[in-house]
Design an enzyme around this catalytic site. Structure first.
Site, PDB file in Angstrom:
ATOM      1  N   ARG A  30       0.838  -1.202   0.000  1.00  0.00           N
ATOM      2  CA  ARG A  30       0.000   0.000   0.000  1.00  0.00           C
ATOM      3  C   ARG A  30       0.869   1.246   0.000  1.00  0.00           C
ATOM      4  NH1 ARG A  30      -5.024  -1.821   0.223  1.00  0.00           N
ATOM      5  NH2 ARG A  30      -5.303  -3.819   1.277  1.00  0.00           N
ATOM      6  N   ASP A  31       0.431   2.230  -0.818  1.00  0.00           N
ATOM      7  CA  ASP A  31       1.146   3.504  -0.872  1.00  0.00           C
ATOM      8  C   ASP A  31       1.045   4.202   0.480  1.00  0.00           C
ATOM      9  OD1 ASP A  31       2.047   5.505  -3.449  1.00  0.00           O
ATOM     10  OD2 ASP A  31       1.678   6.447  -1.500  1.00  0.00           O
ATOM     11  N   ILE A  32       2.145   4.796   0.904  1.00  0.00           N
ATOM     12  CA  ILE A  32       2.192   5.435   2.224  1.00  0.00           C
ATOM     13  C   ILE A  32       1.356   6.723   2.255  1.00  0.00           C
ATOM     14  CG2 ILE A  32       4.247   6.890   1.885  1.00  0.00           C
ATOM     15  CD1 ILE A  32       5.264   5.727   4.591  1.00  0.00           C
ATOM     16  N   ASN A  88       4.482   6.411 -13.706  1.00  0.00           N
ATOM     17  CA  ASN A  88       5.137   7.696 -13.938  1.00  0.00           C
ATOM     18  C   ASN A  88       6.578   7.439 -14.373  1.00  0.00           C
ATOM     19  OD1 ASN A  88       2.878   9.232 -13.052  1.00  0.00           O
ATOM     20  ND2 ASN A  88       3.449   8.840 -10.927  1.00  0.00           N
ATOM     21  N   GLU A  96       8.873   9.968  -8.559  1.00  0.00           N
ATOM     22  CA  GLU A  96       9.603  10.310  -7.325  1.00  0.00           C
ATOM     23  C   GLU A  96      10.590   9.215  -6.941  1.00  0.00           C
ATOM     24  OE1 GLU A  96       6.747  10.985  -4.240  1.00  0.00           O
ATOM     25  OE2 GLU A  96       5.759  12.597  -5.346  1.00  0.00           O
ATOM     26  N   VAL A  97      10.163   7.966  -7.065  1.00  0.00           N
ATOM     27  CA  VAL A  97      11.005   6.830  -6.653  1.00  0.00           C
ATOM     28  C   VAL A  97      11.482   6.115  -7.919  1.00  0.00           C
ATOM     29  CG1 VAL A  97      11.102   4.674  -5.357  1.00  0.00           C
ATOM     30  CG2 VAL A  97       9.731   6.593  -4.488  1.00  0.00           C
ATOM     31  N   HIS A 101       7.439   1.156 -10.872  1.00  0.00           N
ATOM     32  CA  HIS A 101       6.269   0.697 -10.117  1.00  0.00           C
ATOM     33  C   HIS A 101       5.008   1.115 -10.835  1.00  0.00           C
ATOM     34  CE1 HIS A 101       7.576   4.612  -8.617  1.00  0.00           C
ATOM     35  NE2 HIS A 101       6.283   4.910  -8.450  1.00  0.00           N
ATOM     36  N   MET A 102       3.977   0.327 -10.649  1.00  0.00           N
ATOM     37  CA  MET A 102       2.654   0.614 -11.190  1.00  0.00           C
ATOM     38  C   MET A 102       1.746   0.978 -10.026  1.00  0.00           C
ATOM     39  SD  MET A 102       0.199  -2.124 -13.104  1.00  0.00           S
ATOM     40  CE  MET A 102       1.061  -2.145 -14.668  1.00  0.00           C
ATOM     41  N   HIS A 103       1.078   2.127 -10.127  1.00  0.00           N
ATOM     42  CA  HIS A 103       0.084   2.507  -9.127  1.00  0.00           C
ATOM     43  C   HIS A 103      -1.245   1.862  -9.513  1.00  0.00           C
ATOM     44  CE1 HIS A 103       2.255   6.159  -7.409  1.00  0.00           C
ATOM     45  NE2 HIS A 103       2.912   5.998  -8.545  1.00  0.00           N
TER      46      HIS A 103
HETATM   47  P1  AMP Z   1       6.002   8.033  -8.177  1.00  0.00           P
HETATM   48  O1  AMP Z   1       5.759   9.514  -8.242  1.00  0.00           O
HETATM   49  O2  AMP Z   1       5.245   7.304  -9.257  1.00  0.00           O
HETATM   50  O3  AMP Z   1       7.472   7.707  -8.157  1.00  0.00           O
HETATM   51  O4  AMP Z   1       5.341   7.557  -6.837  1.00  0.00           O
HETATM   52  C1  AMP Z   1       6.072   7.090  -5.727  1.00  0.00           C
HETATM   53  C2  AMP Z   1       5.067   6.672  -4.695  1.00  0.00           C
HETATM   54  O5  AMP Z   1       5.736   5.968  -3.677  1.00  0.00           O
HETATM   55  C3  AMP Z   1       4.328   7.841  -4.033  1.00  0.00           C
HETATM   56  O6  AMP Z   1       2.925   7.699  -4.250  1.00  0.00           O
HETATM   57  C4  AMP Z   1       4.719   7.698  -2.565  1.00  0.00           C
HETATM   58  O7  AMP Z   1       3.649   8.039  -1.686  1.00  0.00           O
HETATM   59  C5  AMP Z   1       5.097   6.233  -2.466  1.00  0.00           C
HETATM   60  N1  AMP Z   1       6.009   5.907  -1.388  1.00  0.00           N
HETATM   61  C6  AMP Z   1       7.196   6.503  -1.099  1.00  0.00           C
HETATM   62  N2  AMP Z   1       7.783   5.922  -0.050  1.00  0.00           N
HETATM   63  C7  AMP Z   1       6.953   4.909   0.335  1.00  0.00           C
HETATM   64  C8  AMP Z   1       7.006   3.936   1.372  1.00  0.00           C
HETATM   65  N3  AMP Z   1       8.028   3.867   2.231  1.00  0.00           N
HETATM   66  N4  AMP Z   1       5.973   3.048   1.474  1.00  0.00           N
HETATM   67  C9  AMP Z   1       4.945   3.103   0.608  1.00  0.00           C
HETATM   68  N5  AMP Z   1       4.843   4.008  -0.394  1.00  0.00           N
HETATM   69  C10 AMP Z   1       5.829   4.904  -0.523  1.00  0.00           C
END
Ligand code: AMP
Length: 117
Positions: A30-32, A88, A96-97, A101-103
């Site tokens: 689950r997304d944080i 993204n 961001e990360v 990953h797929m949301h």
């Molecule tokens: P993106 O902009 O597609 O890279 O999204 C990265 C996602 O990772 C964001 O929706 C964050 O809320 C999520 N995220 C970052 N750190 C964590 C974590 N430790 N556990 C769960 N989700 C995270």
């Protein structure tokens, strides 16, 4: 060698997360900062930094991400009403990360895909 992110630590259980699924190719948690009632990230176990870095050799893994998304959507009870899958990519994609990953987002009407200017 691709640089690891927090997602690798989650996959290795070094950092806590609400993991909802795992197999030999992918882990989902689950997304944080959830943007919808269901907001799950489906992540390859190996580091692929971005969607621009995939190769033909990754096709089984990429297919698995979709079948796992469909399975989680059923488990979450959002499959009939529908949901959104987002990947993204890099700066303009607001990634961001840098671990592919797929949301999976659902549980409410999500509206237009992009804000219309
Ligand atoms: P993106 O902009 O597609 O890279 O999204 C990265 C996602 O990772 C964001 O929706 C964050 O809320 C999520 N995220 C970052 N750190 C964590 C974590 N430790 N556990 C769960 N989700 C995270």
């Amino acid at each position: 060698m691709a640089i690891e992110t927090i997602f690798s630590k989650i996959i290795r259980r070094e950092v806590p997360a609400q993991i909802v699924y795992e197999d030999e190719l992918v882990t989902a948690f689950r997304d944080i900062h959830p943007q919808a009632p269901t907001h799950v990230l489906i992540v390859p176990n190996k580091v692929i930094p971005t969607a621009a870095d995939v190769t033909a050799a990754d096709e089984p893994l990429l297919g698995r991400m979709f079948t796992v998304a469909a399975q989680i959507a059923r488990t979450e009870g959002i499959d009939a009403d529908g949901y959104r899958l987002i990947v993204n990519c890099r700066d303009h994609g607001a990634q961001e990360v840098y671990h592919l990953h797929m949301h999976l987002l659902g549980g409410r009407k999500l509206g237009a895909m992009l804000a219309r200017a």
